[in-house]
Design an enzyme around this catalytic site. Sequence first.
Site, PDB file in Angstrom:
ATOM      1  N   GLN A  19       1.424   4.195   5.024  1.00  0.00           N
ATOM      2  CA  GLN A  19       1.379   4.992   6.254  1.00  0.00           C
ATOM      3  C   GLN A  19       0.053   5.751   6.337  1.00  0.00           C
ATOM      4  O   GLN A  19      -0.324   6.469   5.421  1.00  0.00           O
ATOM      5  CB  GLN A  19       2.570   5.972   6.276  1.00  0.00           C
TER       6      GLN A  19
ATOM      7  N   ASP B  35       0.809  -5.382   8.150  1.00  0.00           N
ATOM      8  CA  ASP B  35       0.054  -4.690   9.212  1.00  0.00           C
ATOM      9  C   ASP B  35      -1.025  -5.611   9.801  1.00  0.00           C
ATOM     10  O   ASP B  35      -1.463  -5.393  10.929  1.00  0.00           O
ATOM     11  CB  ASP B  35      -0.642  -3.447   8.624  1.00  0.00           C
TER      12      ASP B  35
ATOM     13  N   LYS C 148      10.857   3.511  10.881  1.00  0.00           N
ATOM     14  CA  LYS C 148      10.704   2.155  10.330  1.00  0.00           C
ATOM     15  C   LYS C 148      11.899   1.811   9.448  1.00  0.00           C
ATOM     16  O   LYS C 148      12.405   0.686   9.474  1.00  0.00           O
ATOM     17  CB  LYS C 148       9.390   2.055   9.548  1.00  0.00           C
TER      18      LYS C 148
END
Lengths: 360, 360
Positions: free
Chosen positions: B164, B187, B120
């Site tokens: 995460q 997200d 990422k």
Amino acid sequence: MASMMFTDCSSSTTARLLPFRHNPLLCRNNGVVSLRRLINLSSPRSLRLHSSSSLSPSPTASLATETPAKVIDGKSVAKQIRDEINAEVARMKDAIGIVPGLAVILVGDRKDSATYVRNKKKACDSVGINSFEVRLPEDSTEQEVLKFISGFNDDSSVHGILVQLPLPPHMNEQNILNAVSIEKDVDGFHPLNIGRLAMRGRDPLFVPCTPKGCIELLHRYGVPIKGKRAVVIGRSNIVGMPAALLLQREDATISIVHSRTKNPEEITRQADIIISAVGQPNMVRGSWIKPGAVIIDVGINPVEDEKSPRGYRLVGDVCYEEASQIASAITPVTGGVGPMTIAMLLSNTLVSAKRVHNFQ
Amino acid sequence: MASMMFTDCSSSTTARLLPFRHNPLLCRNNGVVSLRRLINLSSPRSLRLHSSSSLSPSPTASLATETPAKVIDGKSVAKQIRDEINAEVARMKDAIGIVPGLAVILVGDRKDSATYVRNKKKACDSVGINSFEVRLPEDSTEQEVLKFISGFNDDSSVHGILVQLPLPPHMNEQNILNAVSIEKDVDGFHPLNIGRLAMRGRDPLFVPCTPKGCIELLHRYGVPIKGKRAVVIGRSNIVGMPAALLLQREDATISIVHSRTKNPEEITRQADIIISAVGQPNMVRGSWIKPGAVIIDVGINPVEDEKSPRGYRLVGDVCYEEASQIASAITPVTGGVGPMTIAMLLSNTLVSAKRVHNFQ
């Protein structure tokens, strides 16, 4: 939901010609039940249907069926639920001195809205829930409505707040509904509630009343849901979409049929459970239904009826006369889902009061 | 999603016997492709398939097809999207001096998580998005994680926050995810976002990355969605459920197949579009697919492979060898949906920065 369309799936002319129990199977040719489709139905109940399309009804049409569908009596179930709520409200009052309260805000002079609000008040009275009512004139400002919502949000004797829709056109419905505290959103329409309803491992604070009523009817009639094919017709925020999410939470395999669906009949015919909420009178014909399916009809649609003093009568989305010969169980219109909606509103208000006061 | 199951839909033994281009159609008998089913497929491309169940592969099997499926090249589309984001980030910086920022919080020492976070960061670098990283030891407290989230919530140079997963077992994942400001929830997993995604007339602030990537692939390959039958296999919060909601927003008629579905093959075979996200290697066989369907395969599953130096290789939920002979288009594993997820994360971060700064 109450679009004024005039179609009819029964034909009084035909009825006189046929040896039916009381309802004709043949329908006017708006979504014709074809002979081919009917004889293709392989019914577990040895249902044998013979028909022809019927703008010119044929005297050769006949029907042979063993048993008609069980009627899912929403009126009686709703009464039973109200009795249960009544007992719970009394138990709560005795134990901790708290009485659940529901506040309703009505803006404007619509007669139908006034009737709904009156019915809600009556329903509250019948189970011992306190009701608070605010009536504001049509030309009130959004700010005035928001002020009352804010007051009810802060009022500990109010456990549910309901803004009667539709609001006057000069008001922003979303702004007003969003102002209702999520802890008091007994309608269950807040996006946070809908999100939780959609997500596995999360629980909504409130389940929207009409879809909750539909599922409750399935439960009370012992209809298995897990692993069944369920088709929801209509994808509205207030019925179709949450009904589909609820069925999926109970492990049904869902399909959602809507205005853009190309073959609604074919898809619906795969369903063990059908929930229809589109506001199209008699749209779902006998040929759409798998023999033995269970049908929950949310539609309440006025259709022309010269014999009625009002000039119309109310029918569902599903052609009851046809469906009741093929399904294993079906809700009538009226007396099916309708009475369940208010019962679920009372239930949500009780749930809210119990949660706030941590009362089991 | 990465369950360690060892099945294989190809058979190197069989492959040598058959006159195939490069892939065998026959599969080990885990979800057998039956002869009856295959010959019942009426293909618009005159696909004619003959097979038999194949733990003991038959040399009589043969395949005749005009063209194999188009490969939906997620890697290349993701590169294109990253280039577009890069240009937008530069334009924004030039115009208002703002650079989008993404913060990632990693707790513990999981190697796979560390790799994801590194990827990422690299992706951010490649498009000019600032990245912020916090690594906390496995035995951190929930409070410490919440402190960092709160800091990023208040930091105006951070436009997206990503925790995460999975978190260490002593932490409450829901508490932690709920602490991320909805305006920075790139997200898109917040229930409020999911609720808005489900509701007509509402828009989520962010669409979850993987499902967004699936739909983006359909768009970029010009696959029509409106009015099509779409089957989503799997109902997870992060892929299946939001993918179904997205397809419905685009007027597809959706069905959701899951572990409790009794006839997944029959339902899937009705689909014009299949999105599979179950983490079961090669579960979806050729016989599940309608000729000409478009397949988006989200699964990334390791299967035993003695020839690989690692001892395994990655396959999708869909048996690619079979599906690519029947579908009109399909994503490969790897290089299909995978690269799209990070591209959509970057896209969401850019969307967030543009929204905060009202930059069009």
